[in-house]
Design a protein around this motif. Structure first.
Motif, PDB file in Angstrom:
ATOM      1  N   UNK A   1       0.735  -1.344   0.041  1.00  0.00           N
ATOM      2  CA  UNK A   1       0.082  -0.045  -0.002  1.00  0.00           C
ATOM      3  C   UNK A   1       0.679   1.319   0.078  1.00  0.00           C
ATOM      4  N   UNK A   2       0.385   2.221  -0.726  1.00  0.00           N
ATOM      5  CA  UNK A   2       1.034   3.466  -0.854  1.00  0.00           C
ATOM      6  C   UNK A   2       1.674   3.459  -2.391  1.00  0.00           C
ATOM      7  N   UNK A   3       2.143   2.336  -2.770  1.00  0.00           N
ATOM      8  CA  UNK A   3       3.273   2.304  -3.893  1.00  0.00           C
ATOM      9  C   UNK A   3       2.283   2.216  -5.255  1.00  0.00           C
ATOM     10  N   UNK A   4       2.850   2.671  -6.389  1.00  0.00           N
ATOM     11  CA  UNK A   4       2.233   2.355  -7.595  1.00  0.00           C
ATOM     12  C   UNK A   4       2.001   0.856  -7.902  1.00  0.00           C
ATOM     13  N   UNK A   5       0.655   0.666  -8.250  1.00  0.00           N
ATOM     14  CA  UNK A   5       0.141  -0.875  -8.443  1.00  0.00           C
ATOM     15  C   UNK A   5       1.049  -1.338  -9.635  1.00  0.00           C
ATOM     16  N   UNK A   6       1.789  -2.192  -9.397  1.00  0.00           N
ATOM     17  CA  UNK A   6       3.089  -2.837 -10.562  1.00  0.00           C
ATOM     18  C   UNK A   6       2.013  -3.152 -11.765  1.00  0.00           C
ATOM     19  N   UNK A   7       2.917  -2.978 -13.047  1.00  0.00           N
ATOM     20  CA  UNK A   7       2.391  -3.407 -14.350  1.00  0.00           C
ATOM     21  C   UNK A   7       2.570  -4.737 -14.601  1.00  0.00           C
ATOM     22  N   UNK A   8       1.730  -5.370 -15.158  1.00  0.00           N
ATOM     23  CA  UNK A   8       1.934  -6.800 -15.643  1.00  0.00           C
ATOM     24  C   UNK A   8       0.785  -6.748 -17.002  1.00  0.00           C
ATOM     25  N   UNK A   9       1.262  -7.652 -17.906  1.00  0.00           N
ATOM     26  CA  UNK A   9       0.593  -7.702 -19.410  1.00  0.00           C
ATOM     27  C   UNK A   9      -0.787  -8.680 -18.970  1.00  0.00           C
ATOM     28  N   UNK A  10      -1.883  -8.393 -18.998  1.00  0.00           N
ATOM     29  CA  UNK A  10      -3.203  -9.170 -19.072  1.00  0.00           C
ATOM     30  C   UNK A  10      -3.208 -10.112 -20.105  1.00  0.00           C
TER      31      UNK A  10
END
Ligand code: FAD
Length: 540
Positions: A442-451
């Motif tokens: 919490x408090x961080x940028x939600x990580x990127x992953x390819x859907x």
């Protein structure tokens, strides 16, 4: 023109930060007004920002301008190297290697790599996108003069620059994106805390046939070094014939009528015979400052009006885009009534520490430029000089890593101690300028992953809160019902991919409209209303 305009949000300043806020508000479907005292966008050729970091490009992806920037940006096949030399035609000292846009790979942790785009080309792209969206009333040639606020809104006096006629704009919120000299900040009596680092003079110059020592070729920028420190930076603006030279030092650099930049240009080129044309001179103060407050009731500061930093790192504009990405959803929540009364206080508590962090990193980079390194033999033509130049080159390549490879600054900032984030007790990832460790803490940028459908996880976020659910069997209807009862927009999104589940580490992850994690756990909390009231700012 009418004597009074009414608008939900008034943006003061149509620089890159004001335009970015206009893009996000437009993307949210919020009508608003932007005033800019200049007669248009980028009416003067600005020798300013050139580097857009990964997070800024993620926001430009959201607003539909990231592809357009590839077309106007720096030539994609031009290397991005920083070359250290005594002059362009002088001794080669060393090189920090930075790939061209064509060669650079998009890192696995973001859908968007960093992009080079000179600000005089960036700003018109943003302004055109704002116009195309059609929800911003842009008033050019209109100067902010003063304001008064009351419980329901802000009454702003503005002046038509051409006719000098004044008129009134009534808004719910005023966002001051009016740059480092912000009049709004001054009227609020908010102090600008920090320090002056130096006085600088930049010149945009055209050099049609620039030749240089072969060893020095291929740089995007040149740090020119004398016997003690970096005295000048020479940067390719368009990868062809437009260059920016910046010299720094004492206050005489600000006196453009008396300071002889022509002599500096010749010295930097290392020849008196290369023809050049000075297009524009920009005197500026290098400083590391932060507004003591970012918000005062219904008036908010963003971009350079809230913070200044040395360009050594290229984080000023990027930090401003981060400001408005955080602010925009809070403004929407406040206008739509589901945000807590004091939600904007969270903006200050989240963004002020980031501005201070980024500015401090820029100053550390600058300190490496100007420290007296006693490079005494750097102009010596013999072996003594060779040895000195090798040592100095190695020193700068190592000392300026944070400046050229700063993905941690771009993506690794976090909102520690925010009143609208619910900590889960997990330890923070290291906060390093050159390293980014993806985390859904919490408090961080939600990580990127390819859907599986080709989108990024980041593409899911923006309109309301998103509850990522990594276990189908978990019933979240009580949270959804609680959100509905409070008017908080919330959508549940099921993710099947086990790799993404292990990246996010919990079965439920609540992501805010700015793509930052507000809360995560393996089950719903005992009190759903308590959670929602926290993240919407009703408990501040
Ligand atoms: C040499 C140099 C290189 C840089 N390189 C980078 C880089 O690579 N990357 C990066 O991220 N940053 C960089 N920066 C910093 C970046 O240029 C600034 O951070 C950025 O321009 C700030 O944008 P802004 O919109 O907040 O303010 P500004 O760009 O200053 O825009 C403010 C706007 O408000 C308008 N305005 C002001 N007062 C009023 C008023 N009273 N009424 C109406 N309008 C008003 C102004 O006309 C202006 O258009 C660099 C800066 C310099 C000097």
């Amino acid at each position: 023109m009418t004597d009074q305009i009414t608008t939900p949000i008034l943006i003061v300043g149509g620089g890159p930060v004001g335009l970015s806020l206009a893009l996000d508000l437009g993307w949210r479907g919020i009508k608003h007004t932007l005033i800019e005292r200049d007669s248009g966008t980028a009416v003067v050729m600005l020798a300013k920002a050139n580097g857009l970091d990964e997070r800024t490009m993620e926001m430009y992806r959201r607003w539909g301008v990231s592809d357009r920037l590839k077309e106007v940006g720096f030539p994609a096949d031009h290397p991005g190297d920083t070359v250290y030399a005594t002059s362009l035609n002088g001794y080669y000292i060393g090189r920090s290697i930075l790939a061209s846009m064509n060669e650079s790979k998009t890192p696995a942790f973001t859908p968007q790599k960093a992009q080079r785009a000179p600000q005089y080309e960036l700003d018109p792209v943003l302004a055109n996108a704002v116009k195309t969206r059609g929800l911003t009333d842009i008033l050019y040639g209109t100067e902010f003069d003063r304001f008064e606020q009351d419980e329901d809104g802000v009454t702003v006096k503005v002046i038509d620059v051409k006719t000098q006629r004044s008129f009134t704009i009534r808004c719910k919120y005023l966002v001051a994106c009016d740059g480092a000299g912000s009049k709004a900040r001054q009227l609020l009596g908010i102090s600008f805390e920090g320090k002056q680092l130096d006085f600088s003079l930049s010149a945009m110059i055209r050099i049609p046939n620039l030749k240089m020592t072969p060893a020095n070729m291929g740089g995007e920028r040149y740090l020119l070094i004398n016997e003690s420190s970096v005295w000048c930076v020479f940067t390719s603006v368009d990868g062809r014939e437009i260059w920016r030279i910046t010299v720094h030092g004492s206050q005489d650099r600000l006196d453009v009528d008396r300071y002889d930049i022509t002599a500096d240009i010749k010295r930097a080129i290392g020849s008196d015979d290369v023809p050049f044309e000075i297009l524009r001179l920009i005197p500026w103060r290098r400083s590391q400052c932060s507004a003591a407050k970012y918000e005062a009731g219904r008036v908010v500061l963003a971009g350079d009006s809230a913070h200044t930093m040395s360009p050594t790192g290229g984080h000023g504009l990027n930090t401003g885009v981060g400001d408005v990405s955080d602010l925009s959803w809070m403004l929407q929540a406040s206008l739509d009534g589901w945000g807590g009364k004091n939600l904007l206080k969270a903006y200050e508590q989240e963004r002020r520490p980031v501005g201070i962090r980024n500015a401090a990193s820029c100053t550390r980079n600058y300190a490496a430029w100007v420290q007296d390194g006693k490079y005494t033999d750097v102009f010596d033509p013999g072996p003594k000089g060779d040895a000195c130049r090798k040592k100095v080159g190695d020193h700068f390549v190592n000392a300026l890593k944070d400046e050229w490879y700063s993905v941690g600054i771009a993506l690794g900032y976090r909102y520690e101690n925010s009143p609208v984030i619910v900590p889960d007790g997990s330890p923070p990832t290291p906060d390093s300028p050159i390293e980014y460790i993806p985390t859904a803490r919490p408090g961080h940028r939600a990580p990127h992953a390819w859907l599986s459908d080709g989108r990024s996880t980041i593409d899911l976020f923006g309109h309301g809160f998103v509850l990522l659910r990594f276990a189908h069997d978990l019933d979240v209807s009580t949270l959804e019902n609680a959100a509905r009862s409070l008017g908080v927009p919330l959508m549940t999104y099921d993710v099947e991919d086990p790799k993404i589940a292990s990246l996010y580490e919990r079965k439920l992850v609540l992501v805010r409209p700015d793509g930052f994690v507000a809360w995560r756990a393996d089950k719903l909390p005992a009190d759903n209303l308590e959670l929602l009231n926290t993240v919407r700012g009703a408990k501040i």
